[in-house]
Design an enzyme around this catalytic site. Structure first.
Site, short mmCIF file in Angstrom:
data_model
loop_
_atom_site.label_atom_id
_atom_site.label_comp_id
_atom_site.label_asym_id
_atom_site.label_seq_id
_atom_site.Cartn_x
_atom_site.Cartn_y
_atom_site.Cartn_z
N GLY A 161 1.74 -4.35 8.44
CA GLY A 161 1.76 -5.70 7.89
C GLY A 161 0.49 -6.46 8.19
O GLY A 161 0.17 -7.44 7.51
N ARG A 214 6.91 -32.69 11.07
CA ARG A 214 5.83 -32.30 11.99
C ARG A 214 5.17 -30.99 11.56
O ARG A 214 3.99 -30.77 11.83
CB ARG A 214 6.34 -32.22 13.43
CG ARG A 214 7.26 -31.05 13.70
CD ARG A 214 7.79 -31.08 15.15
NE ARG A 214 8.49 -29.90 15.51
CZ ARG A 214 9.75 -29.61 15.21
NH1 ARG A 214 10.46 -30.47 14.50
NH2 ARG A 214 10.30 -28.48 15.59
N HIS A 215 5.95 -30.14 10.87
CA HIS A 215 5.40 -28.87 10.41
C HIS A 215 4.38 -29.08 9.29
O HIS A 215 3.37 -28.39 9.23
CB HIS A 215 6.53 -27.94 9.98
CG HIS A 215 7.54 -27.72 11.04
ND1 HIS A 215 7.26 -27.10 12.23
CD2 HIS A 215 8.85 -28.10 11.11
CE1 HIS A 215 8.35 -27.08 12.99
NE2 HIS A 215 9.33 -27.68 12.33
N GLY A 248 -2.80 -5.58 7.93
CA GLY A 248 -3.85 -5.49 6.92
C GLY A 248 -3.59 -6.42 5.76
O GLY A 248 -4.48 -7.15 5.30
N MET A 249 -2.35 -6.43 5.28
CA MET A 249 -1.98 -7.33 4.19
C MET A 249 -2.14 -8.79 4.61
O MET A 249 -2.71 -9.60 3.89
CB MET A 249 -0.54 -7.09 3.74
CG MET A 249 -0.34 -5.82 2.96
SD MET A 249 -1.04 -5.93 1.31
CE MET A 249 -0.42 -4.41 0.62
N CYS A 304 2.72 -3.29 4.13
CA CYS A 304 1.87 -2.15 4.45
C CYS A 304 2.40 -1.59 5.77
O CYS A 304 3.44 -2.04 6.25
CB CYS A 304 0.39 -2.54 4.53
SG CYS A 304 -0.08 -3.64 5.87
N GLY A 305 1.71 -0.63 6.34
CA GLY A 305 2.23 0.03 7.55
C GLY A 305 2.61 -0.93 8.65
O GLY A 305 3.76 -0.99 9.08
N ASP A 324 0.86 -1.17 0.00
CA ASP A 324 0.00 0.00 0.00
C ASP A 324 0.90 1.23 0.00
O ASP A 324 2.12 1.11 -0.20
CB ASP A 324 -0.98 -0.03 1.18
CG ASP A 324 -0.32 0.23 2.52
OD1 ASP A 324 0.93 0.31 2.60
OD2 ASP A 324 -1.06 0.35 3.52
N HIS A 325 0.33 2.40 0.23
CA HIS A 325 1.10 3.64 0.20
C HIS A 325 2.23 3.65 1.25
O HIS A 325 3.30 4.17 1.00
CB HIS A 325 0.17 4.84 0.42
CG HIS A 325 -0.72 4.70 1.61
ND1 HIS A 325 -1.88 3.95 1.58
CD2 HIS A 325 -0.60 5.18 2.87
CE1 HIS A 325 -2.45 3.99 2.78
NE2 HIS A 325 -1.69 4.72 3.57
#
Length: 143
Positions: free
Chosen positions: A68, A132-133, A70-71, A65-66, A8-9
């Site tokens: 992270g 296991r992961h 929101g993304m 993003c600011g 984003d911006h």
């Protein structure tokens, strides 16, 4: 390897610097925007990146993003996405090694560009450990 990238911006400056860095390292980069620091809505670029990863048009993705958050929230609404938020190299390593994140998300307002480069390099260079992961990832709902 083909990497999709978006911001984003708030993440635009770092994204615009990371694209040539990745290209210099030999990666093909597909930029999903944004293309300026003008205020915009992160879902407008996160959804197209997620769809490209899900369809195999790109191998993986990077989003900023600011904070992270929101993304990461938007990307993880997609069933085929495992977006991991990282603000340091050890977390960047673990989101790949343990979670097999196919999209790396970083908080542009809280880390330096040098850290963005270091996290990105670590994440790209880290293999998924499986075992296991994988069993744990298999328990995350998916289509």
């Amino acid at each position: 390897m083909k990497i999709g990238i978006c911001s984003d911006h708030a993440g635009y400056d770092y994204k615009s610097r990371l694209v040539p860095y990745l290209q210099k390292k030999g990666y093909e980069v597909v930029d999903f925007g944004t293309d300026s620091t003008d205020s915009m809505d992160y879902p407008d670029v996160a959804h197209p990146l997620a769809e490209a990863v899900e369809k195999g048009a790109v191998d993986c993705g990077i989003a900023m993003c600011g904070t992270g958050n929101g993304m990461a929230l938007t990307l993880n609404k997609h069933q085929g996405i495992r977006a991991g938020l990282a603000w340091g190299t050890e977390i960047g390593r673990l989101v790949k090694a343990h979670n097999n994140a196919n999209v790396l998300v970083m908080p542009a307002r809280f880390i330096s560009y040098r850290m963005v480069q270091a996290i990105t390099k670590t994440w790209l260079d880290t293999p998924f450990e499986g075992g296991r992961h994988q069993r744990r990832i298999d328990k995350v709902p998916c289509r």
